[in-house]
Write an enzyme that holds these catalytic residues in place. Structure first.
Site, short mmCIF file in Angstrom:
data_model
loop_
_atom_site.label_atom_id
_atom_site.label_comp_id
_atom_site.label_asym_id
_atom_site.label_seq_id
_atom_site.Cartn_x
_atom_site.Cartn_y
_atom_site.Cartn_z
N SER A 165 28.73 48.38 23.53
CA SER A 165 29.30 49.71 23.38
C SER A 165 30.42 49.70 22.32
O SER A 165 30.19 49.31 21.19
CB SER A 165 29.79 50.22 24.74
OG SER A 165 30.11 51.59 24.68
N ASP A 251 19.93 56.25 26.69
CA ASP A 251 21.31 56.22 26.21
C ASP A 251 21.50 57.23 25.09
O ASP A 251 20.76 57.22 24.10
CB ASP A 251 21.61 54.80 25.71
CG ASP A 251 23.06 54.61 25.31
OD1 ASP A 251 23.86 55.56 25.43
OD2 ASP A 251 23.40 53.48 24.89
N HIS A 283 22.98 53.58 29.30
CA HIS A 283 24.01 52.81 28.60
C HIS A 283 24.55 51.67 29.45
O HIS A 283 24.89 51.85 30.61
CB HIS A 283 25.14 53.78 28.22
CG HIS A 283 26.12 53.23 27.24
ND1 HIS A 283 25.78 52.85 25.96
CD2 HIS A 283 27.45 52.99 27.35
CE1 HIS A 283 26.84 52.43 25.32
NE2 HIS A 283 27.88 52.48 26.14
#
Length: 310
Positions: A165, A251, A283
């Site tokens: 991320s 995601d 995610h």
């Protein structure tokens, strides 16, 4: 959380944080439980914390697998945690467990990086702190640094950067910075980006919270946030020859990963890039549900990527 000392909310960015008029910051999404370093009885992996900057109260968590040969040199993995630049840490149970498992399976030494978080410390502080941690790790190249694990067992010719991320975003930017500024004695051979936090131009991408955390910058054109934009000119500076990108089917950041993949293929970088999509997952599912079959497959792919370099 008791907000009786506050006079009202000044800014609110769910699910991340709110800021009160008196300056207090409240994180809406709480960090995972912090755990101390340990000797893991199941894997034999040891970990310890070391201060990198007394001035900024920053540390790294070091991990080492069970060493069978005292002269053994192992690949060095520098891991940068995610959390939208504003939550989580390398000391959380989530990241401690993940890096421990990765160190065990890939047989690497790892440096898990702490950086100061927004909104108390707006971007680009996270980038600068991460670079300082990487430079600290590089100070052990000649075997005379402060940490014996790195001095004795880290193979700086086989260095990997990885993150998830926002941490994947930082890992990319650190690899670019290494290509531009140099990192004497360190050869970054690969980069692993899991569900990277990469933006795009408006209106395809909009992030008010990121605008707030990175003041004075047009995030939609800034190559640190949108490396595939502006022709992807900085991508040619990546100081590595292999990149592995993971995206998840559900995601919302998936397209940013694909845009990055396409830009690497098209903008004169010259390395080998692979992208893997996990269908039906969201995610960072591999951190939230690490025991699921798909997380296991993803771990094996990361291990294979690292172990392909000898």
């Amino acid at each position: 959380m008791d907000s009786s000392d506050s006079t009202g909310i000044l800014h609110e960015f769910p699910p991340f944080f709110r800021i009160y008029k008196n300056g207090r910051v409240e994180r809406i999404t709480a960090d995972a439980e912090t755990v101390p370093p340990s000797d893991d009885p199941h894997t034999g992996v040891q970990s310890k914390d070391t201060v990198v900057s007394h001035k900024n109260s920053l540390s790294v968590r070091l991990f080492i697998p069970k060493i069978k040969d005292p002269s053994q040199k192992l690949p060095l993995l520098i891991y940068i945690h995610g959390g939208a630049f504003c939550i989580e840490s390398p000391f959380s149970s989530t990241y401690h467990s993940y890096v421990t498992n990765l160190v065990h399976q890939a047989n690497v030494i790892a440096v898990s990086v702490q950086y100061r978080r927004a909104p108390e410390h707006p971007l680009p502080v996270a980038y600068d702190d991460s670079w300082a941690a990487i430079q600290w790790a590089a100070s052990h190249v000649n075997g005379n640094g402060v940490e014996s694990w790195l001095n004795k067992h880290a193979d700086f010719e086989r260095t990997f950067l990885a993150g998830d991320s926002a941490g994947a975003n930082i890992a990319h930017n650190m690899t670019v910075r290494a290509g531009v500024n140099g990192l004497i004695g360190v050869k970054i051979v690969g980069m692993v980006l899991a569900h990277p936090f990469f933006g795009a131009k408006e209106p395809e991408f909009s992030s008010p919270v990121l605008e707030f955390m990175f003041p004075g910058v047009n995030i939609y054109d800034d190559p640190r946030i949108n490396p595939a934009g502006a022709g992807g000119v900085e991508l040619a500076s990546l100081q590595c020859s292999r990149v592995l990108i993971f995206v998840a089917g559900k995601d919302g950041l998936k397209e940013g990963g694909y845009n990055y993949y396409k830009a690497l293929k098209q903008n004169g970088w010259g390395g080998v890039v692979e992208i893997v999509e996990t269908e039906g997952e969201d995610h960072v599912f591999h951190l939230l549900n690490p025991n699921c079959d798909k997380a296991g497959v993803m771990m094996k792919q990361v291990v294979s990527f690292i172990n392909a370099v000898h």
